[in-house]
Each structure stands twice: as structure tokens, then as C-alpha cells.
Design an enzyme around this catalytic site. Structure first.
Site, PDB file in Angstrom:
ATOM      1  N   ASP A  50      -1.932  -6.367 -16.821  1.00  0.00           N
ATOM      2  CA  ASP A  50      -2.549  -7.394 -16.225  1.00  0.00           C
ATOM      3  C   ASP A  50      -3.016  -8.775 -17.148  1.00  0.00           C
ATOM      4  O   ASP A  50      -3.459  -8.364 -18.174  1.00  0.00           O
ATOM      5  CB  ASP A  50      -3.952  -6.897 -15.437  1.00  0.00           C
ATOM      6  CG  ASP A  50      -4.538  -8.068 -14.438  1.00  0.00           C
ATOM      7  OD1 ASP A  50      -4.280  -9.382 -14.707  1.00  0.00           O
ATOM      8  OD2 ASP A  50      -5.351  -7.655 -13.423  1.00  0.00           O
ATOM      9  N   TYR A 139      -6.407 -24.964  -7.226  1.00  0.00           N
ATOM     10  CA  TYR A 139      -5.264 -24.583  -8.036  1.00  0.00           C
ATOM     11  C   TYR A 139      -5.021 -25.517  -9.124  1.00  0.00           C
ATOM     12  O   TYR A 139      -4.802 -25.287 -10.310  1.00  0.00           O
ATOM     13  CB  TYR A 139      -3.862 -24.538  -7.375  1.00  0.00           C
ATOM     14  CG  TYR A 139      -2.637 -24.527  -7.846  1.00  0.00           C
ATOM     15  CD1 TYR A 139      -2.413 -23.382  -8.691  1.00  0.00           C
ATOM     16  CD2 TYR A 139      -1.653 -25.459  -8.001  1.00  0.00           C
ATOM     17  CE1 TYR A 139      -0.886 -23.246  -9.180  1.00  0.00           C
ATOM     18  CE2 TYR A 139      -0.532 -25.513  -8.704  1.00  0.00           C
ATOM     19  CZ  TYR A 139      -0.286 -24.367  -9.289  1.00  0.00           C
ATOM     20  OH  TYR A 139       0.973 -24.431 -10.018  1.00  0.00           O
TER      21      TYR A 139
HETATM   22  C1  15L Z   1       3.386 -26.025  -8.193  1.00  0.00           C
HETATM   23  O1  15L Z   1       2.472 -26.259  -9.150  1.00  0.00           O
HETATM   24  C2  15L Z   1       3.531 -24.921  -7.320  1.00  0.00           C
HETATM   25  O2  15L Z   1       3.630 -23.689  -8.074  1.00  0.00           O
HETATM   26  C3  15L Z   1       4.812 -25.095  -6.643  1.00  0.00           C
HETATM   27  O3  15L Z   1       4.655 -24.029  -5.707  1.00  0.00           O
HETATM   28  C4  15L Z   1       5.000 -26.174  -5.841  1.00  0.00           C
HETATM   29  O4  15L Z   1       4.057 -26.625  -4.992  1.00  0.00           O
HETATM   30  C5  15L Z   1       4.949 -27.380  -6.932  1.00  0.00           C
HETATM   31  O5  15L Z   1       4.012 -27.463  -7.639  1.00  0.00           O
HETATM   32  C6  15L Z   1       5.252 -28.820  -6.432  1.00  0.00           C
HETATM   33  O6  15L Z   1       4.345 -29.705  -6.503  1.00  0.00           O
HETATM   34  O7  15L Z   1       6.307 -28.991  -5.848  1.00  0.00           O
END
Ligand code: 15L
Length: 273
Positions: A50, A139
Site C-alpha cells: 500500500d 482531488y
Molecule cells: C485527471 O487528473 C484525472 O486523473 C483523469 O481521470 C481525467 O479526469 C483528467 O484529469 C482530465 O482532466 O481529463
């Protein structure tokens, strides 16, 4: 420093691309994920562990030449999930590198660290330094924390840390936004190879995007690292525009760095535990 590159999130979307391409660029891999990798290649080391576990990460980092940290939740989720997985694993990757004497860490940041930033009104290219940290989601907050932790470990402990503000790293673009933001698999490998190879980078933050005709992220800083993009999403434009229409540049999805992540659909309450 010799030794394999410790790759976290090795079984994931980007990890799988890097496992395919980095060995051809001369990088031996120690591939780590919480799940076993189904197709371990000759010469590849595998660790099931992990990435949030500092002790496990410190063991995993022993003798490595660099850490490439791709583990984590790859989109919006609940605050506890983002905090406990993304922020904790970034700390563990950097702290494990420090404790094990690994000099370089490459971090998978994201355009969503700057999501509410708007595209330049004059139609020009957006440089990293002109895109302040304006996360669009929890995120995105974890990617801001990632860049902040990386900066700390450079200034305090002298590591080299390269943060890649990745656009849309998929096999091919599937939306008209991605005609601007796509990072192709081959270019993903090229970018990480550059981040691993650049002499004494110190702390760097660079966009991760292919040389797309419609891109609005400046590639000067990434090219300075040695990144040589080969792909352009424009080859997919005719089909995508026919299916979805020309993008409306005043629509938040096309106006802001983070695209749809900046809309109400991405309120965290829409992402149940
Ligand atoms: C990201 O950071 C994500 O991991 C991916 O799933 C997409 O959402 C990407 O950005 C994006 O902005 O297209």
C-alpha cells in the site's frame, strides 16, 4: 545512482503505460501496487504493498534510483478518501525517498490543481507560473498538496522533485476538451523519461500534454526538461467534432483548465463513499 525506479500505482492506467514504455528507455522497474500485476515482465520487480504505508514504502524504496509516484484516486471522491489515499501516499512517497536516500521523485500532479484558472483571453498559451494553484475539487486539493509537499522536500531535504500537471492521459481523446488536453501514451512515457533524466532539476512543475494543435498549455518548461512530444490529438478532431460539435470556448468546460471538474456535477456530495 543506479538501481531500479520504484513505480507506485503500477497496475493503474498510467502505471500500465509506464511499465510498457520505460524499460525500452533503459529504466529497470520495481513496480508497486496494492493489487498484484497480472503480467510481470522479465527483469521487472513486483511488490504488492500500500503506497500510503510509510514503512512499506521505505522498504520498497531501498536501493531505488528514483520514485515515480502514480498511485492514488484518479478523480473526485469523498474528503476522507482523498485525504487518506492521495495526500497520505504523496507524503509516504517523498518521506520514503528521503529515508532511503533516493534522490529524485516524479509526482503525478494534475491540471485539476489549477482547475478554476481560465484559458488566456488572448488565445495564447498558459505557462505553469501563470496558472496559480486553484483546485477545482478535493482531488485537485490533493494535487496542490502534492506540489506543496514536493516543494518542501526540495527546499528542506535537497531532493529533486518534478511535478507533472497531467492533462488527459488516455489511450485516445474521447471528448472535444481532450483535443486540447490529451497526453498520449507514448508522450506519457517521454515525459516521465525526461523527468527522470533531466540533470539536477530541483523543483519543477510542468504541464503534461501532447503537442496538440488545440492545446493551450505552454510546453516550454516541459521541453526544457527534455520532453519531446510526438503526438497531436488533431488526428481525432474530425470524428469528435462531428459527434459533439465544435467546442464553445465560453462554456466552463472549455474555458477553465479543469473542464467539467469545475461544474456542479463534480460537487463532492455527488461522489458517495
Ligand atoms: C485527471 O487528473 C484525472 O486523473 C483523469 O481521470 C481525467 O479526469 C483528467 O484529469 C482530465 O482532466 O481529463
Amino acid at each position: 545512482m543506479s538501481g531500479p525506479v520504484l513505480l507506485t500505482g503500477a497496475a493503474g492506467r498510467i502505471g500500465t503505460v509506464l511499465r510498457g514504455g520505460l524499460p525500452e528507455r533503459g529504466w529497470a522497474l520495481r513496480s508497486l501496487d496494492v493489487v498484484p500485476i497480472p503480467d510481470v515482465r522479465p527483469g521487472e520487480e513486483q511488490l504488492v504493498a500500500d503506497a500510503t504505508d510509510l514503512a512499506a514504502m521505505t522498504d520498497a524504496a531501498q536501493g531505488a534510483s528514483a520514485v515515480v509516484h502514480m498511485a492514488g484516486i484518479s478523480g473526485e471522491s469523498t474528503w476522507p478518501a482523498i485525504r487518506d489515499t492521495n495526500i497520505q501516499s504523496t507524503f509516504a512517497a517523498l518521506e520514503a525517498a528521503r529515508l532511503a536516500g533516493v534522490p529524485r521523485v516524479v509526482l503525478a500532479s494534475s491540471n485539476h490543481a489549477t482547475g478554476y484558472t481560465e484559458r488566456p483571453a488572448d488565445g495564447g498559451l498558459l505557462r505553469e507560473e501563470d496558472a496559480p494553484q486553484r483546485p477545482d475539487t478535493y482531488y485537485g486539493v490533493s494535487k496542490v498538496a502534492m506540489e506543496a509537499l514536493g516543494s518542501l522536500y526540495v527546499d528542506r531535504y535537497g531532493l529533486d522533485v518534478v511535478c507533472l500537471r497531467i492533462g488527459s492521459a488516455f489511450a485516445e481523446p474521447t471528448t472535444t476538451r481532450q483535443l486540447s488536453t490529451w497526453l498520449s501514451p507514448a508522450d506519457t512515457v517521454s515525459l516521465v523519461h525526461a523527468a527522470l533524466s533531466a540533470p539536477a532539476p530541483g523543483f519543477r512543475v510542468v504541464w503534461g500534454v501532447s503537442d496538440n494543435t488545440r492545446r493551450w498549455w505552454d510546453l516550454t518548461a516541459a521541453r526544457e526538461l527534455g520532453y519531446e512530444p510526438a503526438d497531436d490529438a488533431e488526428v481525432y478532431a474530425e470524428a469528435l467534432v462531428e459527434a459533439h460539435g465544435e467546442p464553445d470556448l465560453s462554456d466552463p468546460v472549455h474555458l477553465r483548465v479543469g473542464g467539467e471538474y469545475t461544474t456542479a456535477d463534480f460537487d463532492a456530495e455527488n461522489f458517495p463513499a
